[in-house]
Design an enzyme around this catalytic site. Structure first.
Site, mmCIF file in Angstrom:
data_model
loop_
_atom_site.group_PDB
_atom_site.id
_atom_site.type_symbol
_atom_site.label_atom_id
_atom_site.label_comp_id
_atom_site.label_asym_id
_atom_site.label_seq_id
_atom_site.Cartn_x
_atom_site.Cartn_y
_atom_site.Cartn_z
ATOM 1 N N ASP A 88 46.785 37.532 -9.237
ATOM 2 C CA ASP A 88 46.610 37.435 -8.568
ATOM 3 C C ASP A 88 48.281 36.575 -8.433
ATOM 4 O OD1 ASP A 88 45.346 33.940 -7.852
ATOM 5 O OD2 ASP A 88 47.260 33.514 -8.378
ATOM 6 N N HIS A 119 45.523 28.734 -14.999
ATOM 7 C CA HIS A 119 46.572 27.850 -14.562
ATOM 8 C C HIS A 119 46.299 27.154 -15.738
ATOM 9 C CE1 HIS A 119 48.955 29.726 -11.554
ATOM 10 N NE2 HIS A 119 48.692 28.829 -10.364
ATOM 11 N N HIS A 144 50.565 34.129 -8.568
ATOM 12 C CA HIS A 144 50.454 33.152 -9.344
ATOM 13 C C HIS A 144 50.331 33.973 -10.297
ATOM 14 C CE1 HIS A 144 49.432 31.049 -5.604
ATOM 15 N NE2 HIS A 144 50.509 30.591 -5.877
ATOM 16 N N ASP A 146 45.361 36.418 -3.359
ATOM 17 C CA ASP A 146 46.461 35.467 -2.656
ATOM 18 C C ASP A 146 47.459 36.177 -2.681
ATOM 19 O OD1 ASP A 146 46.784 35.090 -5.689
ATOM 20 O OD2 ASP A 146 46.703 32.810 -5.325
HETATM 21 ZN ZN LIG Z 1 47.039 32.352 -7.282
#
Ligand SMILES: [Zn+2]
Length: 308
Positions: free
Chosen positions: A162, A125, A164, A245
């Site tokens: 991931d 991120h 996200h 995740d």
């Molecule tokens: Zn994540």
């Protein structure tokens, strides 16, 4: 050939606070899961601190200085609602990025087939000029730019499973056709980027997946979108943003994968690296917040890397 494991004790000391999901217990769970006799063949190496020049290929100097200057001598400092520094955070972030650069150097030098970086804070991120989403420096992207500029690789891919979207890696890569970023992620979900129409200069592939979609759509995303695009790109190095995740037990998302999906995707990425990159693959830990699922998933990932 060998699988390398890079980690550093500083990554265990970065502590964003008692109730923060990105806890030191995550890395303890990963290292415990990799401590059994079946993993004795892994060559373990201490991750160095990243050189500032390696960070500066991606991050403006003001970003690096802002992060390191914000590190408190005691207590916590919040950079945003999610991203919190403790006294060890600066060292942890430097060793997390340094793990990836050292792993890339080793794999490019043919000291091993592949490597896993068991590090935190995660990185995907972190945008060039913005820390966010638990991430300070973008470990995978810092490594990719070192591979491009120091090792002279003309095509470097980051593949991110991931749950996200790696907005930071996309922001770092989207104007440079020597770099390629592919991501599967739950959508909508934090950070809100990663729509299928975000394609950079033709070097970005985003496959958003609906909550609760599970194994079938995830594997189809790789078979029909991600892997064909990577075969067209022909990466000379495959970097994996390995967040776990998307697991069905994860408390932060609902993509409903399990260990068998991580085995499957790791096998696909190992095969991809064998086809195009002489097997060169460097994986780095991103998210994963159920400690049991995280440990089991990381172990499943490493078993495939060791068998490569
Ligand atoms: Zn994540």
């Amino acid at each position: 050939m060998t699988t390398l494991l890079y980690t550093h004790s500083a990554c265990l000391e970065h502590d964003p606070g008692a109730h923060h999901p990105e806890s030191p217990a995550r890395l303890r769970a990963v290292l415990a899961a990799l401590s059994g006799p079946e993993f004795a063949g892994i060559e373990r190496r201490e991750a160095p601190e990243a050189a500032i020049d390696d960070l500066l290929r991606l991050h403006p100097r003001r970003h690096v200085e802002r992060i390191l200057a914000a590190v408190p001598t005691a207590g916590h400092v919040a950079l945003d609602a999610d991203t919190v520094l403790s006294p060890a955070s600066g060292r942890a972030a430097l060793h997390a990025a340094g793990a990836v650069t050292a792993a890339i150097d080793a794999v490019v030098a043919n000291e091993a087939d592949n490597a896993f970086c068991a590090v935190r804070p995660p990185g995907h991120h972190a945008e060039p000029d913005r820390a966010m989403g638990f991430c300070l420096f973008n470990n995978a992207a810092v490594g990719a730019l070192r591979a491009r500029d120091v090792h002279g690789l003309e095509r470097v891919a980051v593949v991110d499973f991931d749950v996200h979207h790696g907005n930071g890696t996309q922001a770092a890569f989207e104007a440079d056709n020597r770099l390629f970023y592919a991501s599967t992620h739950q959508y909508p979900l934090y950070p809100g980027t990663g729509a299928a129409g975000e394609i950079g200069v033709g070097n970005i592939v985003n496959v958003p997946l609906r909550p609760m979609s599970g194994s079938g759509p995830f594997r189809r995303a790789f078979d029909e979108r991600v892997l064909p695009a990577l075969d067209d790109f022909r990466p000379q190095l495959v970097i994996v943003s390995a967040g776990f995740d998307a697991h069905r037990h994860d408390p932060l998302a609902q993509l409903m994968l399990d260990e068998s999906d991580y085995i499957w995707v790791t096998e696909k990425l190992v095969d991809l690296a064998a086809r195009h990159a002489r097997g060169r693959l460097v994986s780095t830990l991103e998210g994963g917040y159920d400690l049991t699922a995280l440990g089991a998933s990381a172990a499943a990932h490493l078993r495939v890397l060791m068998a490569a």
